[in-house]
Scaffold this active site. Sequence first.
Site, short mmCIF file in Angstrom:
data_model
loop_
_atom_site.label_atom_id
_atom_site.label_comp_id
_atom_site.label_asym_id
_atom_site.label_seq_id
_atom_site.Cartn_x
_atom_site.Cartn_y
_atom_site.Cartn_z
N LYS A 180 88.89 -36.58 28.10
CA LYS A 180 88.57 -36.38 26.69
C LYS A 180 89.31 -35.17 26.10
CE LYS A 180 85.44 -39.59 27.31
NZ LYS A 180 85.73 -41.00 26.97
N LYS A 195 85.72 -36.40 32.85
CA LYS A 195 85.57 -36.43 31.40
C LYS A 195 86.25 -35.23 30.75
CE LYS A 195 81.97 -37.90 28.16
NZ LYS A 195 80.55 -38.24 27.99
N ASN A 246 70.33 -46.87 22.94
CA ASN A 246 70.05 -46.17 24.20
C ASN A 246 68.84 -45.26 23.99
OD1 ASN A 246 71.01 -43.59 23.12
ND2 ASN A 246 73.07 -44.47 23.32
N PHE A 269 79.27 -33.82 26.12
CA PHE A 269 78.16 -33.98 27.06
C PHE A 269 78.42 -35.17 27.97
CE2 PHE A 269 76.17 -30.92 24.52
CZ PHE A 269 74.96 -30.54 25.09
N ASP A 309 78.65 -47.35 23.82
CA ASP A 309 80.02 -47.59 24.25
C ASP A 309 80.47 -49.03 23.99
OD1 ASP A 309 80.42 -44.98 25.32
OD2 ASP A 309 79.21 -45.54 27.05
N LYS A 369 68.83 -64.56 12.42
CA LYS A 369 68.13 -64.19 13.65
C LYS A 369 68.35 -65.25 14.73
CE LYS A 369 63.50 -63.50 15.56
NZ LYS A 369 62.06 -63.51 15.29
#
Length: 396
Positions: free
Chosen positions: A341, A337, A210, A323, A280, A290
């Site tokens: 969490k 969240k 990301n 976060f 995630d 490859k």
Amino acid sequence: MDLKGKCVLVGVTGGIAAYKVCELVSSLKKQGADVRVAMTENATQFVSPLTFETLSNNRVVIDTFDRNHEWEVEHVSLAKRADVCVIAPCTADFAGKLAAGIADDFLSTTVMACACPVLLAPAMNTNMLASAAYRANEETLVRRGVRFVQPESGILACGDSGKGRLAEPAAIEKAITDLLYPLRDYDGKTVLVTAGGTREPIDPVRFICNRSSGKMGIAIAKAAADRGARVLLVCGHVSVTVRDERIERTDVDTTEDMYEAVMRLLPETDIIIKAAAPCDFRPRKIESNKIKATDGLILELERTPDIAEAVGRNKGNRTLVVFAAETQDTEKNAAGKLIGKHADMVVANDVTKKGAGFGTDTNIATLITAKSVEKLPMMSKSELANIILDRIPVIK
């Protein structure tokens, strides 16, 4: 902040931003500081020494061989007298001198003789700031314990637009007072911080990742160390240098690696701040060779371990801050969240907003707890880091 009895050495080097330092010197003087100004020859082309002498009520020194003073080795005596030394503006040339140990004028010899904290406020062209030479010099100085007030972005004197403008005098003054009167409210606490992104391999050359730069997590780690904490940093892939001997760093690659590191360190911690952006999902199968380019490729993905949720279930009486980087329904998703969490606070931000996305030096955050929602304006990630640390003691 009352600076009475404190000696602040202000070094001014040759950049157009030197005019802003007049405001800094004036403000420090009003706070009661004994302000001593030293200038390079080039700096005098932008601001007259008489201006700084009038504002500081002290003689400005430029020439190492100036005889217009009482007998003493002046660069040494001034270095001994100073409680903090700030160079503003700090040019690329002067940063290079310090990094290389060159002392060929009054200011550079004085700074080299300083045993007090040294603070640099760089100001230069955007491309100079981003150059490999300057970045290497900054990294060298950071390793030696030199502190920085990073420049701001905007229109520069040369006409370019980008990062390189001298930080505002108020920001430099705050950095000076923080060095003179450091907070130590985290003495005796162990803070675990995660930062950066993780990588999930697809084949030997490709991976899923990301846009996380790690800047926010690293800012929190440094701020916690500044405030006396023992800091454990679990670091994924980041775009910024982390060289701070006060920080105990563990490098990881995948989300599974980060999960294992965090759970292993959890028993040692008092506070956990999950600022990382772990992937995630990961490929269900990793190819050993490859994958050759074709017209299409279908990847079957599976969930990676939910680190924040696992910490929340096992935190006991520890404090957990997580976060939430969102693109829509930011507060609603962050509130979910907080519950899902088992967190004590969520730092939520809409990454689609200018100045709040991945890789920026600023952030726009909303702090959400079971009792409050606090919207914050755009600020540097270092400023936000300290606000988060300010709020943690009163969460519960």
